[in-house]
Design an enzyme around this catalytic site. Structure first.
Site, PDB file in Angstrom:
ATOM      1  N   ASN A   9       0.866  -1.180   0.000  1.00 16.25           N
ATOM      2  CA  ASN A   9       0.000   0.000   0.000  1.00 16.25           C
ATOM      3  C   ASN A   9       0.901   1.227   0.000  1.00 16.25           C
ATOM      4  OD1 ASN A   9      -1.833   2.022   0.396  1.00 16.25           O
ATOM      5  ND2 ASN A   9      -2.369   1.447   2.509  1.00 16.25           N
ATOM      6  N   TRP A  10       1.040   1.817  -1.189  1.00 18.28           N
ATOM      7  CA  TRP A  10       1.945   2.978  -1.300  1.00 18.28           C
ATOM      8  C   TRP A  10       1.307   4.253  -0.742  1.00 18.28           C
ATOM      9  CZ3 TRP A  10       4.923   2.827  -6.664  1.00 18.28           C
ATOM     10  CH2 TRP A  10       5.837   1.770  -6.623  1.00 18.28           C
ATOM     11  N   LYS A  11       0.036   4.184  -0.403  1.00 20.82           N
ATOM     12  CA  LYS A  11      -0.693   5.381   0.084  1.00 20.82           C
ATOM     13  C   LYS A  11      -0.436   6.553  -0.881  1.00 20.82           C
ATOM     14  CE  LYS A  11      -0.033   3.622   4.720  1.00 20.82           C
ATOM     15  NZ  LYS A  11      -0.230   3.846   6.131  1.00 20.82           N
ATOM     16  N   HIS A  94      -9.805   1.240   4.408  1.00 23.64           N
ATOM     17  CA  HIS A  94      -8.578   1.470   5.188  1.00 23.64           C
ATOM     18  C   HIS A  94      -8.896   2.470   6.310  1.00 23.64           C
ATOM     19  CE1 HIS A  94      -4.517   2.665   6.224  1.00 23.64           C
ATOM     20  NE2 HIS A  94      -4.072   1.604   5.580  1.00 23.64           N
ATOM     21  N   GLU A  96      -7.344   4.893   7.375  1.00 22.70           N
ATOM     22  CA  GLU A  96      -7.097   6.303   7.014  1.00 22.70           C
ATOM     23  C   GLU A  96      -8.291   6.881   6.260  1.00 22.70           C
ATOM     24  OE1 GLU A  96      -3.290   5.695   5.152  1.00 22.70           O
ATOM     25  OE2 GLU A  96      -2.419   5.199   7.108  1.00 22.70           O
ATOM     26  N   GLU A 166      -5.932  -4.815  10.435  1.00 27.42           N
ATOM     27  CA  GLU A 166      -4.929  -3.766  10.618  1.00 27.42           C
ATOM     28  C   GLU A 166      -5.254  -2.967  11.880  1.00 27.42           C
ATOM     29  OE1 GLU A 166      -2.829  -2.654   6.713  1.00 27.42           O
ATOM     30  OE2 GLU A 166      -4.553  -1.358   6.935  1.00 27.42           O
ATOM     31  N   GLY A 172       1.876   2.479  10.753  1.00 27.26           N
ATOM     32  CA  GLY A 172       2.824   3.582  10.617  1.00 27.26           C
ATOM     33  C   GLY A 172       3.455   4.017  11.923  1.00 27.26           C
ATOM     34  N   SER A 212       2.865  -1.931  10.464  1.00 27.45           N
ATOM     35  CA  SER A 212       4.315  -1.908  10.695  1.00 27.45           C
ATOM     36  C   SER A 212       5.005  -3.239  10.379  1.00 27.45           C
ATOM     37  CB  SER A 212       4.620  -1.455  12.129  1.00 27.45           C
ATOM     38  OG  SER A 212       4.192  -0.119  12.321  1.00 27.45           O
ATOM     39  N   GLY A 233       2.664  -1.056   4.360  1.00 27.83           N
ATOM     40  CA  GLY A 233       2.679   0.373   4.037  1.00 27.83           C
ATOM     41  C   GLY A 233       4.104   0.877   3.871  1.00 27.83           C
ATOM     42  N   GLY A 234       4.639   1.468   4.930  1.00 29.22           N
ATOM     43  CA  GLY A 234       5.952   2.133   4.873  1.00 29.22           C
ATOM     44  C   GLY A 234       7.048   1.293   4.232  1.00 29.22           C
TER      45      GLY A 234
END
Ligand code: PEP
Length: 251
Positions: A9-11, A94, A96, A166, A172, A212, A233-234
């Site tokens: 997930n590159w957001k 998600h 977010e 999640e 994150g 994470s 993600g990150g």
């Protein structure tokens, strides 16, 4: 046995340059992995990604979709357009989007219906906040999100979904759920799917963990019996790290 899936997930990150850099490192490892690999970039990068992944085995995902097929929804993306760009997966719900864009369970469910109608696999994200975990309401929260997300879907359409557990407190933050904590939550999610859709669907249902995930914790998380992959993600923005995650051997 359920196949493993690792989705990036590159957001709101990434670039045409990152696609090139990522594939330079990732593609040579694709023959060594048993995981299905999906990259979900921002929508404006879908065209570049589509061209770049051809023949590599890497699949394309989106991060969101609108429930309507077309119309006066400025700034939104139609599922029909996602199909044109080879999208096979779509992250939905998600945290977010639930938090920053106030997406309701009902809206999320209608997006899932639209995706399934068009042959795209929804990756339904569910997870509790730190307050909910601390107050002991995390199981109820997660199961409610699950039931509401799948509400009204036929049993066969439930088969066409993937869930990502999640916990919001792990996204994150560098704080990961322990493999045991995550496995426990996956177990209750699978039990709920069994009661909604039956044993056969539950046994084959892919439940990913997200929060994470990194090079160090991938093996311990993905070796757990109920964890069928990761939403990353990150670490999915770092070419060497994402490639190592994909190439990790699981028990
Ligand atoms: C995510 O946003 O889906 C996610 C899991 O992020 P991170 O890996 O950075 O915690």
């Amino acid at each position: 046995m359920r196949a493993k899936l690792v989705a990036a997930n590159w957001k709101m990150n990434g670039s045409v340059y990152l696609i090139e850099k990522m594939l330079d490192v990732l593609v040579p490892c694709m023959s060594n992995t048993t995981c299905k690999v999906v990259i979900c970039p921002p929508n404006v990068l879908l065209s570049s990604l589509k061209n770049a992944v051809e023949g590599t085995g890497i699949e394309i995902g989106a991060q969101n979709v609108h429930s309507e097929l077309s119309g006066a929804y400025t700034g939104e993306t139609s599922v029909k357009l996602l199909k044109e760009f080879g999208v096979k997966w779509c992250i939905i719900g998600h945290s977010e989007r639930r938090i920053h864009f106030e997406e309701s369970d009902d809206f999320i469910r209608s997006k899932i219906e639209t995706l399934i109608d068009h042959g795209i696999i929804p990756i339904l994200c569910i997870g509790e906040s730190l307050e909910q975990r601390d107050s002991g309401t995390h199981e109820k929260t997660v199961l409610t999100q699950l039931r509401n997300g799948l509400a009204g879907l036929s049993i066969e359409d439930q088969r066409r979904c993937v869930v990502a557990y999640e916990p919001i407190w792990a996204i994150g933050t560098g704080k990961t759920a322990s493999p045991e904590q995550a496995n426990f939550m996956h177990t209750i999610i699978r039990k709920e799917i069994k009661s909604l859709a039956g044993k056969e669907i539950a046994d084959n249902f892919q439940i990913l963990y997200g929060g994470s995930v990194n090079v160090e914790n991938t093996k311990s998380l993905l070796s757990m019996s109920e964890i069928d992959g990761a939403l990353v993600g990150g670490a999915s923005l770092i070419t060497d790290d994402f490639t190592q995650i994909v190439a990790t051997e699981f028990n």
